[in-house]
Design an enzyme around this catalytic site. Structure first.
Site, PDB file in Angstrom:
ATOM      1  N   SER A   1       0.839  -1.205   0.000  1.00 40.35           N
ATOM      2  CA  SER A   1       0.000   0.000   0.000  1.00 40.35           C
ATOM      3  C   SER A   1       0.868   1.247   0.000  1.00 40.35           C
ATOM      4  O   SER A   1       2.064   1.173   0.278  1.00 40.35           O
ATOM      5  CB  SER A   1      -0.911   0.005   1.221  1.00 40.35           C
ATOM      6  N   LYS A   2       0.232   2.373  -0.292  1.00 37.76           N
ATOM      7  CA  LYS A   2       1.032   3.603  -0.372  1.00 37.76           C
ATOM      8  C   LYS A   2       1.619   3.984   0.981  1.00 37.76           C
ATOM      9  O   LYS A   2       2.603   4.689   1.056  1.00 37.76           O
ATOM     10  CB  LYS A   2       0.209   4.738  -0.972  1.00 37.76           C
TER      11      LYS A   2
END
Ligand code: GLU
Length: 517
Positions: free
Chosen positions: A266-267
């Site tokens: 994920s970011k």
């Protein structure tokens, strides 16, 4: 495969920065297109106005440019299928949604968001399951399947808000071949009547995506696996429009997983675990939060691309380093893995190190000069000019093996430009003995006459000096290193001495002795 007819698209939504998974999708599309002398299209899918993020489209263009993945057709270059921004194509989608409505493959639905919300809650409470607008529930809801045609007309004429939903047919099987997953079969009982057209006059992703893939003559849809569940519905749309002969081939790419293999990367993982997940730095326009990028962290685009290519695909050999040209030649959809690929930040660094090592001393020296000037121009007087390329060319061979990312260059090179600011107390305690200052003084006096001043000559001088004075080499070299660089780190001492020159060498020793008393 007829090369001329290969047309692929990368179709990001400008809802934020592309993360490396997005770039990988673009890369695989690009490689596939170039291998077949086909066309690589960039289409901006911005029909969800609520999720529009300023700057995201520019980011996408710049990131592709940095990676060297230049589209053949896009919002800037244009092309035969302009416009390439979906928000500018709403008239087209209006025309196509009408076709579906006329053929009863789509219907008007008037349920308000509040009504749907309460139905959803009730459904959850009564049955313990998630509500879906589908074959079963649509018969009890407020839409053109349940209302009379007069009522529908009346509501529309009165400006009542509505959406248009796909009319999923009962009791059918949708079957297609995914080039990565193999055969995929879904029964229409498991599909819901997704919204195709919204009350704001714009289509949803599903309608716009299929219409554009058809109009842009896309031959292969290569995209992330999060879109696999939507593919059967997309296939139905092709059928409804009568476009069966133009259905593209699908290839749904596996996920990129977190370094520990648990879940999708994920970011947030990047900054949490200390590595970039975005190609370029991104500043969130609302929160002001800054996410680091591969570019700003000191990666070469070729290394980044090489690393990404192998994150989900393998050539079937042990080879790991590939130029873009080689990737174009060797890439194949058949060799994409079905399971997710774990992102390994250390491997990313390894790739970058390999690429940096393949650069010439001259190129690295140019980078060093640039970084030295940028990082140190306000530092107190360096002992060598920061912009001296020939000096940087002497420094680079001594430090290049230690460089993984660009910012390592000035860090490793700093000792060649500045005398130590401090001396490591632990090293000092270990290496400075009672006789050390006198030994260094004598050494300085004698070596001052050395000519020529070169690594080999310095080395020989050190050998004869230690022999004459009956001391071990370490008893001289270790304190010398402390005085020259402030610690026990760095390249070979005689090499440092040769590069910084006699004057700087003697001056560092002199002031070091003074400062250390
Ligand atoms: N707009 C979609 C996305 O951002 C594109 C999916 C597709 O390629 O069909 O992922």
């Amino acid at each position: 495969m007829n090369g001329k007819s290969i047309r692929v698209r990368f179709a990001p939504s400008p809802t934020g920065p592309l993360h490396l998974g997005g770039i990988r999708t673009a890369l695989y599309n690009y490689l596939f297109a170039k291998q077949h002398e086909g066309t690589f299209i960039l289409r901006i899918e911005d029909t969800d106005q609520n999720r529009f993020v300023p700057g995201a489209e520019e980011y996408i263009l710049e990131a592709l440019h940095w990676c060297g993945l230049e589209p053949d057709e896009d919002v800037v270059r244009g092309g035969a299928n302009s416009p390439y921004r979906q928000s500018e194509r709403s008239a087209i989608y209006r025309e196509y949604i009408q076709i579906l409505i006329d053929r009863q493959h789509a219907y008007y639905a008037f349920d308000t968001p509040e009504e749907l919300e309460s139905i959803r809650d009730k459904h959850q409470q009564d049955r313990g399951e998630v509500f879906q607008y589908n074959i079963h529930t649509r018969k009890q809801l407020s839409n053109s399947l349940t209302l009379s045609s007069e009522e529908v007309r009346h509501r529309i004429d009165n400006g009542e808000p509505y959406v248009v939903r796909i009319h999923i047919p009962e009791n059918q099987e949708v079957i297609f071949q995914d080039l990565i997953r193999g055969e995929v079969t879904v029964h229409t009982a498991n599909l819901d009547d997704k919204v195709l057209f919204k009350s704001d006059g714009l289509p949803t992703y599903h309608l716009a995506n299929v219409v554009d893939d058809y109009l842009m003559k896309i031959s292969h849809v290569i995209r992330g696996e999060e879109w696999l569940p939507s593919a059967p519905m997309h296939l139905l749309l092709y059928r409804f429009f009568g476009w069966e002969q133009q259905i593209p081939q699908f290839a749904h790419l596996p996920l990129i997983l977190k370094p520990d293999g648990h879940g999708k990367l994920s970011k947030r993982d990047g900054d949490r675990l200390g590595f970039p997940v975005f190609p370029l730095e991104w500043k969130d326009p609302v929160s002001g939060e800054v996410f680091t990028g591969f570019r700003e962290s000191g990666y070469l685009p070729a290394a980044f691309i090489n690393m990404l290519a192998l994150l989900g695909w393998n050539p079937g050999t042990e080879q790991e380093i590939f130029s873009l040209e080689e990737l174009i030649r060797l890439f194949s959809l058949e060799r994409i893995h079905k399971s997710g690929s774990r992102f390994d930040p250390d491997k990313a660094k390894w790739f970058n190190h390999q690429y940096l090592m393949s650069l010439s001393d001259e190129t690295l020296a140019e980078m060093l000069v640039q970084l030295a000037v940028d990082s140190w121009q306000s530092s107190p007087s360096p002992c060598h000019p920061l912009d001296d390329l020939s000096y940087a060319c002497l420094v680079v061979p001594l430090i290049r093996e230690r460089i993984t990312l660009f910012p390592d260059l000035p860090v490793s090179a700093r000792l060649f430009y500045f005398p130590p600011e401090s001396y490591d107390p632990q090293v000092r305690e270990n290496v400075c003995k009672p006789g050390t200052p006198a030994l260094i003084h004598r050494f300085m006096t004698e070596i001052a006459g050395l000519d020529p001043w070169a690594a080999e000559a310095i080395h020989e001088f050190v050998q004869s000096f230690t022999a004459r004075n009956e001391v071990k080499t370490g008893a001289l070299m270790m304190p010398l290193r402390l005085l020259l660089v402030g610690s026990n780190q760095g390249p070979g001492l005689t090499d440092i001495a040769a590069v910084i020159g006699k004057e700087d060498f003697l001056s560092r020793l002199g002031s070091g002795l003074e400062r250390l008393g």
